[in-house]
Design an enzyme around this catalytic site. Structure first.
Site, short mmCIF file in Angstrom:
data_model
loop_
_atom_site.label_atom_id
_atom_site.label_comp_id
_atom_site.label_asym_id
_atom_site.label_seq_id
_atom_site.Cartn_x
_atom_site.Cartn_y
_atom_site.Cartn_z
N LEU A 122 89.21 -54.45 -76.04
CA LEU A 122 87.76 -54.45 -76.24
C LEU A 122 87.02 -53.68 -75.16
O LEU A 122 85.80 -53.50 -75.25
CB LEU A 122 87.24 -55.88 -76.28
CG LEU A 122 87.61 -56.73 -77.50
CD1 LEU A 122 87.04 -58.12 -77.35
CD2 LEU A 122 87.11 -56.08 -78.78
N PRO A 124 86.82 -50.42 -74.27
CA PRO A 124 86.02 -49.26 -74.67
C PRO A 124 84.71 -49.67 -75.34
O PRO A 124 83.66 -49.05 -75.09
CB PRO A 124 86.95 -48.52 -75.65
CG PRO A 124 88.32 -48.90 -75.22
CD PRO A 124 88.21 -50.34 -74.80
N TYR A 125 84.76 -50.71 -76.17
CA TYR A 125 83.55 -51.19 -76.84
C TYR A 125 82.55 -51.75 -75.83
O TYR A 125 81.36 -51.40 -75.86
CB TYR A 125 83.92 -52.26 -77.86
CG TYR A 125 82.76 -53.05 -78.39
CD1 TYR A 125 81.91 -52.52 -79.36
CD2 TYR A 125 82.51 -54.34 -77.93
CE1 TYR A 125 80.84 -53.25 -79.85
CE2 TYR A 125 81.43 -55.08 -78.41
CZ TYR A 125 80.61 -54.53 -79.36
OH TYR A 125 79.55 -55.26 -79.84
N THR A 126 83.02 -52.61 -74.92
CA THR A 126 82.10 -53.21 -73.96
C THR A 126 81.57 -52.18 -72.97
O THR A 126 80.42 -52.26 -72.55
CB THR A 126 82.76 -54.39 -73.22
OG1 THR A 126 84.00 -53.96 -72.65
CG2 THR A 126 83.03 -55.54 -74.17
N LYS A 129 78.80 -50.39 -74.78
CA LYS A 129 77.59 -51.22 -74.79
C LYS A 129 76.93 -51.24 -73.42
O LYS A 129 75.70 -51.19 -73.31
CB LYS A 129 77.95 -52.64 -75.23
CG LYS A 129 78.25 -52.78 -76.71
CD LYS A 129 77.02 -52.51 -77.55
CE LYS A 129 77.21 -52.85 -79.01
NZ LYS A 129 76.04 -52.45 -79.83
#
Length: 210
Positions: A122, A124-126, A129
């Site tokens: 997760l 890369p996603y966080t 964001k």
């Protein structure tokens, strides 16, 4: 006084759009293709076809604020995370600023505060964001950032918390409660330049997000 909903076809986006329609809140649902329009048109929800990776400016016409609840999804790679969750959010924020919109409401994530604390898959996603939130904070458009915890498919309780201290460390929130929280924030137009964590809890949404 119309809200452009970017990410309307997502799980939270659809629930929010139904709530907004029922509440008489003017919205425009942004979808990626003509095929996605049917679900919204069946419910009498105004739509516009636009793409975070393509032509976007026309979607903002007639809107005075934007809600960004788009996401690349769990089944895509880091390339889509960069293009949707990071660059798409930045492009939308820059357009909102350029066009003088009254507010930009961002659906982020609690883990975005510390991307390295997230599970490796997760990160890369966080990280996306984290960077998109930072860009928004330094933009010229008034903003609200909502940072839900780990999402579940539980039914709406309309009772929330804004810290782990309130929940005894429980870090989950239902998508349905997120949708209800977003409706409150969209309607609470005096709220600007503020951020909220969001978890399932015991407080009324209007009390917690004030």
């Amino acid at each position: 006084m119309t809200t452009l909903v970017i990410g309307a076809n997502g799980q939270i986006g659809r629930q929010f759009c139904e709530l907004a329609k029922a509440a008489g809140e003017p919205i425009k649902a942004m979808v990626r293709s003509e095929e996605q329009r049917a679900w919204f048109e069946e419910r009498g929800i105004d739509t516009v076809v636009a793409d975070l990776e393509g032509e976007l400016r026309h979607a903002f016409e007639g809107c005075d604020q934007v809600l960004f609840t788009a996401g690349s999804g769990p089944h895509t790679g880091p390339d889509k995370t960069l293009m949707i969750d990071l660059y798409g959010a930045i492009r939308a924020a820059d357009l909102a600023s350029e066009l003088g919109l009254s507010r930009y409401l961002m659906v982020s994530a609690m883990r975005a505060e510390d991307p390295l604390s997230a599970p490796e898959k997760l990160r890369p996603y966080t990280a996306a964001k984290f960077a998109a939130d930072a860009h928004l904070r330094h933009s010229r458009v008034p903003h609200v950032i909502l940072k839900p915890g780990r999402l579940t498919d539980e039914a709406a309780t309309r009772k929330v918390a804004t810290s782990l201290e309130e929940t005894g460390g429980e870090n989950t929130v239902s998508r349905a409660n997120v949708a209800h929280a977003l409706l409150h924030l969209v309607q609470a137009r005096t709220l600007v330049d503020c951020e909220f964590d969001l978890l399932d809890g015991e407080r009324e949404i209007a009390e917690a997000l004030s």
